[in-house]
Design an enzyme around this catalytic site. Sequence first.
Site, PDB file in Angstrom:
ATOM      1  N   TYR A 313       0.826  -1.204   0.000  1.00  0.00           N
ATOM      2  CA  TYR A 313       0.000   0.000   0.000  1.00  0.00           C
ATOM      3  C   TYR A 313       0.862   1.256   0.000  1.00  0.00           C
ATOM      4  CZ  TYR A 313      -3.681  -3.245   1.490  1.00  0.00           C
ATOM      5  OH  TYR A 313      -4.565  -4.291   1.566  1.00  0.00           O
ATOM      6  N   GLU A 390     -17.134  -1.028  23.463  1.00  0.00           N
ATOM      7  CA  GLU A 390     -18.266  -0.835  22.552  1.00  0.00           C
ATOM      8  C   GLU A 390     -18.955   0.513  22.760  1.00  0.00           C
ATOM      9  OE1 GLU A 390     -19.505  -5.462  21.649  1.00  0.00           O
ATOM     10  OE2 GLU A 390     -20.386  -4.493  23.412  1.00  0.00           O
TER      11      GLU A 390
END
Length: 414
Positions: A313, A390
């Site tokens: 990349y 979360e």
Amino acid sequence: MTGPTELPSLPDARFAGLLAEAKALQPSTVALRRELHRHPELGLTLPETQAAILKALDGLPLEITLGKSTTSVTAVLRGKTPGPAILLRGDMDALPMPEDTGAEYASAVDGVMHACGHDTHVAMLASAAKLLSGHVDELAGSVVFMFQPGEEGFHGARHMIHEGVLDAAGERVEQVFGLHIFANLRSGLIATRRGPIMASADAFSVTVTGKGGHGSMPHNAIDPVPAAAAMVGALQTMVTRRVDVADPAVVSVTKILAGTTTNVIPETAEIAGTIRTLSEKTRALVRQELPAVCESIGAAYGCRVLVDIEPGYPPTVNDDDMADHVLRLAGEVLGAENAEEMAAPIMGAEDFSYVLQRVPGAFAFLGACPPGTDPAEAAANHSNRVHYDEEAFANGVALYAAFALDGLRPGWSE
């Protein structure tokens, strides 16, 4: 055209409303994340993940296109009035590694784990699509949701670009934004920076060929092992003496392979590793210098040398204005304490770089260190024990939505 950073920001009350809406979606965000976490998939073919995304998006006013060369999902939300297009991206794939978190929703697939949080990216982007679908009347343009497989070394973004994701709304998107969750940042914090934020990633391998022989008689052989060992040290010197410290590079030899037993000088030795840089200029320099260093050392030891560099990349480079814009939005949406400019890039790599090469935009990190854990001590991304808080998901959902709403509000293109 007047850019969005030159227009007044949306009222604070509207931003506060976005975070409240994102929090209201938290049960479905967490449920989707946990479903994906239990059923991780690798690479470019992720049929179960694709099916879960389509189920999550069902019933929303979206134009959905499925990938041909991958199991990607592209969804377009059209605003009430015409205008430019903005792209939001979330990657989908997991890693080939075991999970040892002990979570109740741990991977049910042996040797495969969502250890980089791509399950959280998908869940946050799906909830952002739900949130924005309730704000269609406030959008002067289109939002493209890019659900991308194959980020972990498979160039999935490039596949989606070739299949037209940047033109999915009928015209080239004008701004792009991507989030990546990060276990070693305080939960809820958004961090980004101008310019390079992540490195390029090229792999190299060097095969050194000499002449095998008896370990007790090296003068009758041409030993490739000391030649390979000399290359390891010389590559570090090359970086410190040939590369500008203001535009750094990392060259790490991560593999050395030679020999079969104690009394045999092998014919060949191999070294391999990774090259990380923050600019194409330094990337080109290292890719030029590394073979020259190894070949010269090989010649000095009487060995033949074959060097192979596999391009990975490119550097992930934020547009300066877009990075500033994301930090301002994060401060208004999430509170000033949750927006932070990064002091330095991260030398990991990311294939959202392909998108940022083509369209101005920004990439940012979302902190999700578990409660009660020092971010510096938390299990990191790619760890078999990584946990993400979360509660941070609502911040990600709200920021995705704010980026689109702010960029596509009436008056953006006037």
